[in-house]
Every structure is written in C-alpha cells, then in structure tokens.
Design a protein around this motif. Sequence first.
Motif, mmCIF file in Angstrom:
data_model
loop_
_atom_site.group_PDB
_atom_site.id
_atom_site.type_symbol
_atom_site.label_atom_id
_atom_site.label_comp_id
_atom_site.label_asym_id
_atom_site.label_seq_id
_atom_site.Cartn_x
_atom_site.Cartn_y
_atom_site.Cartn_z
ATOM 1 N N ILE A 20 1.057 -1.291 -0.462
ATOM 2 C CA ILE A 20 0.158 0.334 -0.399
ATOM 3 C C ILE A 20 1.067 1.019 -0.288
ATOM 4 C CG2 ILE A 20 -1.784 1.361 1.514
ATOM 5 C CD1 ILE A 20 -2.441 -1.384 2.361
ATOM 6 N N GLU A 21 0.782 2.453 -0.841
ATOM 7 C CA GLU A 21 1.052 3.306 -0.844
ATOM 8 C C GLU A 21 0.562 4.604 -1.050
ATOM 9 O OE1 GLU A 21 3.998 3.738 -4.310
ATOM 10 O OE2 GLU A 21 5.232 1.738 -3.650
ATOM 11 N N LEU A 22 1.074 5.714 -1.105
ATOM 12 C CA LEU A 22 0.222 6.973 -0.808
ATOM 13 C C LEU A 22 -0.691 7.408 -1.492
ATOM 14 C CD1 LEU A 22 2.471 9.282 1.659
ATOM 15 C CD2 LEU A 22 0.501 8.296 2.231
ATOM 16 N N PHE A 23 -0.489 6.747 -2.643
ATOM 17 C CA PHE A 23 -1.172 7.047 -4.237
ATOM 18 C C PHE A 23 -1.515 5.935 -4.725
ATOM 19 C CE2 PHE A 23 1.947 10.813 -3.963
ATOM 20 C CZ PHE A 23 1.556 11.685 -3.762
ATOM 21 N N HIS A 24 -1.158 4.860 -4.647
ATOM 22 C CA HIS A 24 -1.257 3.236 -5.079
ATOM 23 C C HIS A 24 -1.437 2.468 -4.572
ATOM 24 C CE1 HIS A 24 0.181 5.846 -9.347
ATOM 25 N NE2 HIS A 24 -1.300 5.707 -9.404
ATOM 26 N N THR A 25 -2.390 1.333 -4.919
ATOM 27 C CA THR A 25 -2.681 -0.252 -4.091
ATOM 28 C C THR A 25 -2.134 -1.052 -5.137
ATOM 29 O OG1 THR A 25 -4.659 0.404 -2.290
ATOM 30 C CG2 THR A 25 -3.426 -1.254 -2.960
ATOM 31 N N TYR A 26 -1.201 -2.328 -4.657
ATOM 32 C CA TYR A 26 -0.314 -3.003 -5.407
ATOM 33 C C TYR A 26 -0.865 -4.273 -5.076
ATOM 34 C CZ TYR A 26 2.999 0.246 -6.820
ATOM 35 O OH TYR A 26 2.903 1.546 -7.816
ATOM 36 N N LEU A 27 -1.944 -5.050 -5.764
ATOM 37 C CA LEU A 27 -2.467 -6.098 -5.562
ATOM 38 C C LEU A 27 -1.757 -7.182 -6.515
ATOM 39 C CD1 LEU A 27 -6.444 -5.149 -5.892
ATOM 40 C CD2 LEU A 27 -4.866 -5.713 -4.157
ATOM 41 N N LYS A 28 -1.948 -8.805 -6.216
ATOM 42 C CA LYS A 28 -1.424 -9.785 -6.753
ATOM 43 C C LYS A 28 -2.370 -10.638 -7.008
ATOM 44 C CE LYS A 28 2.637 -11.310 -6.175
ATOM 45 N NZ LYS A 28 4.099 -11.924 -5.658
ATOM 46 N N THR A 29 -2.703 -10.855 -8.264
ATOM 47 C CA THR A 29 -4.021 -11.534 -8.433
ATOM 48 C C THR A 29 -3.721 -13.209 -8.837
ATOM 49 O OG1 THR A 29 -3.235 -11.651 -10.875
ATOM 50 C CG2 THR A 29 -4.677 -9.950 -10.234
ATOM 51 N N LEU A 30 -4.853 -14.214 -8.514
ATOM 52 C CA LEU A 30 -4.660 -15.106 -8.984
ATOM 53 C C LEU A 30 -3.805 -15.962 -10.259
ATOM 54 C CD1 LEU A 30 -8.124 -16.679 -7.334
ATOM 55 C CD2 LEU A 30 -5.992 -16.618 -5.959
ATOM 56 N N ASP A 31 -3.992 -15.119 -10.755
ATOM 57 C CA ASP A 31 -2.806 -16.056 -11.991
ATOM 58 C C ASP A 31 -1.512 -15.122 -12.038
ATOM 59 O OD1 ASP A 31 -4.320 -13.698 -12.758
ATOM 60 O OD2 ASP A 31 -4.450 -14.078 -14.661
ATOM 61 N N ASN A 32 -1.490 -14.664 -10.959
ATOM 62 C CA ASN A 32 0.143 -13.508 -11.146
ATOM 63 C C ASN A 32 0.313 -12.561 -11.515
ATOM 64 O OD1 ASN A 32 2.550 -14.078 -9.150
ATOM 65 N ND2 ASN A 32 3.814 -14.655 -10.853
ATOM 66 N N ARG A 33 -0.945 -12.369 -11.502
ATOM 67 C CA ARG A 33 -0.804 -10.318 -12.530
ATOM 68 C C ARG A 33 -0.559 -10.100 -11.433
ATOM 69 N NH1 ARG A 33 -5.560 -9.204 -14.536
ATOM 70 N NH2 ARG A 33 -6.475 -10.294 -13.524
ATOM 71 N N SER A 34 0.238 -8.384 -12.425
ATOM 72 C CA SER A 34 0.190 -7.715 -10.912
ATOM 73 C C SER A 34 -0.768 -6.295 -10.761
ATOM 74 C CB SER A 34 1.619 -7.239 -10.905
ATOM 75 O OG SER A 34 1.467 -5.854 -9.860
ATOM 76 N N VAL A 35 -1.719 -5.753 -10.115
ATOM 77 C CA VAL A 35 -3.264 -4.904 -10.669
ATOM 78 C C VAL A 35 -2.208 -3.750 -9.494
ATOM 79 C CG1 VAL A 35 -5.566 -4.089 -10.817
ATOM 80 C CG2 VAL A 35 -4.356 -6.193 -10.784
ATOM 81 N N ILE A 36 -2.334 -2.304 -10.108
ATOM 82 C CA ILE A 36 -1.703 -1.346 -9.878
ATOM 83 C C ILE A 36 -3.385 -0.309 -9.918
ATOM 84 C CG2 ILE A 36 -0.658 1.027 -9.483
ATOM 85 C CD1 ILE A 36 1.596 -0.821 -11.503
ATOM 86 N N LEU A 37 -3.788 -0.371 -8.486
ATOM 87 C CA LEU A 37 -5.205 0.827 -8.788
ATOM 88 C C LEU A 37 -4.724 1.872 -7.754
ATOM 89 C CD1 LEU A 37 -7.137 -1.956 -6.747
ATOM 90 C CD2 LEU A 37 -7.450 -1.009 -9.391
ATOM 91 N N PRO A 38 -5.583 3.114 -8.307
ATOM 92 C CA PRO A 38 -5.464 4.750 -8.083
ATOM 93 C C PRO A 38 -5.953 4.506 -6.225
ATOM 94 C CG PRO A 38 -6.023 4.914 -9.689
ATOM 95 C CD PRO A 38 -5.958 3.400 -9.843
ATOM 96 N N ASN A 39 -5.853 5.046 -5.381
ATOM 97 C CA ASN A 39 -6.437 4.699 -3.955
ATOM 98 C C ASN A 39 -8.031 5.390 -3.791
ATOM 99 O OD1 ASN A 39 -4.460 3.077 -2.787
ATOM 100 N ND2 ASN A 39 -3.440 4.877 -2.053
#
Length: 275
Positions: free
Chosen positions: A142-161
Amino acid sequence: MNELEKWMEEGSTWLPWLTEKSVSIIVGIIIFFVGKWIAKRIANWIEQRMRNSKIDNAVVGFTSSILYALMFAAVILMALGQIGVQTTSFIAILGAAGLAVGLALQGSLSNFASGVLIILLRPFKAGDFVEVGGEMGTVDRIELFHTYLKTLDNRSVILPNSSVMDGTIVNYSAHSTRRLDLVIGISYDADIRLARDLMKSILDNEERVLPDPAYMIFVSELADSSVNFSVRIWVKSSDLLQFKSDFLEKVKYTFDENGVGIPYPQMDVHLSKAD
C-alpha cells in the motif's frame, strides 16, 4: 582629529544596531539547528509508531519524510523571522504555488487523501485477499497514491487509491474462518436421502471442516430440471478455495459410484405428423 571624532560619533549610532542584528542572527541559527533536531526526533518517533502498527514500510517512509519536510519548512520560516526577514511574502508565494499545484494535481491529491484514509482506517493490510476497484487479489503493498494487488494468476494490478476508497471493499481475510455456500443439484429420479447421506459422509471424514458452527445440508429448491441442495460449510479462510475444489470433486465421484444423477440442461423435442 575631527575625522576620528566623526567616525566615533557614527559608530555610536550603528554599533547598537549591529549588536542587535548579531544577537538576532545567533538566535536564528540556534532556532534552525534546534528546530531541525526536534523535527527529526518527532519524525523518527512517528515512523517508529507506524512500524509498530505494522503499516507497510513504503508508506511509513514516505509519510515520515513528508512530516519532516513540513516541520523543517516551519523551522526555516521561524529562523528567518527571528533574523528579521519578512516571511509574509514567502508564505504568500508558497500559498499561491500550493494552490496552483493543487489545481494541477487534483487527481493525485485525491489519491493521496485516499491513501491517508487507507492508512488510518486500515480496511485491509498487506497480505489480505481482497476485492477492490473491480479487481480481486492479494494486497502486495500500500502506497500513498496506489495500492498494488497480486491476482491468483500472478498478475500485478495497480489501483489508484481513490478508486479503492470510492468503491466497495470486500476483505476475504478479515476473519480467520469463512462459510462456504454451495448449491448441488441432483436429478428428480435420484434418491434425496441417499444424496444427503453421501454428502454427510464426505464432510464427516474431512478434517478441514470445522465442527463449530456445524455444517448444514438441506433441500433449497425444486428447480426446472433438478432438486437443489444448499450446503453450508465452515472452514479456515486459508483452506476455502482448495477445499471447495476437493469437495466438489469427491461429490461427483461419490454420486457416480452410487447412481445419483447430476442433471444438466437439456431439451425434449416432440414431433407430430400432420394429416
């Protein structure tokens, strides 16, 4: 002699001013160094408190840096004011610059504010399995501007907070146990009691099923082409996905071995011959 007397007279006028300015400069320097030391100690104390709260390291470092920068800027203004520099113009310039930057970075500031809310409210933490912003995965950081997710199929998803906080947050890891709800259909010509007993036998021999609350198996619907059972099972959150797959596989094999049919969509077509 006259020139010496004139120089002494002039010195008697500017010497007090020079002394006063020297004292102000010395006090300003003391305010600068002491204020800088205090700001550093406060920033380190806040950083340590945040680390003890198990907040993400990237967030901790970034937040403490911002707090230190704000306090250091205040110390500089205090020191300049003590020396005699008019800080009103500096504050006005900084305010105008801040307004311009704020208008230019509205989206980023919204993400920043949302990141602060995530840190304070803590709806999830690193390592939790969540569904946010239309995405599902494990929180990487968790960062101040974005939240980083790792999906079940090992993709990295960057979401704006901002998109995280503006939408629904589903935290699947918030509790140590979860209830698995399944619907299992059997054909109308199958034995309901036999199907129920077979599923009970599978669950009774499964160590991952929690005894409290007890599992439930009951007929929930007489559907168009099947008699539907609702099966509610409590398991540990970490076991849910694997247990669901294993249980459905065992049900299929057990039903096949005991002649319990599982229906599938089908259509009966009746033909008639016209005279």
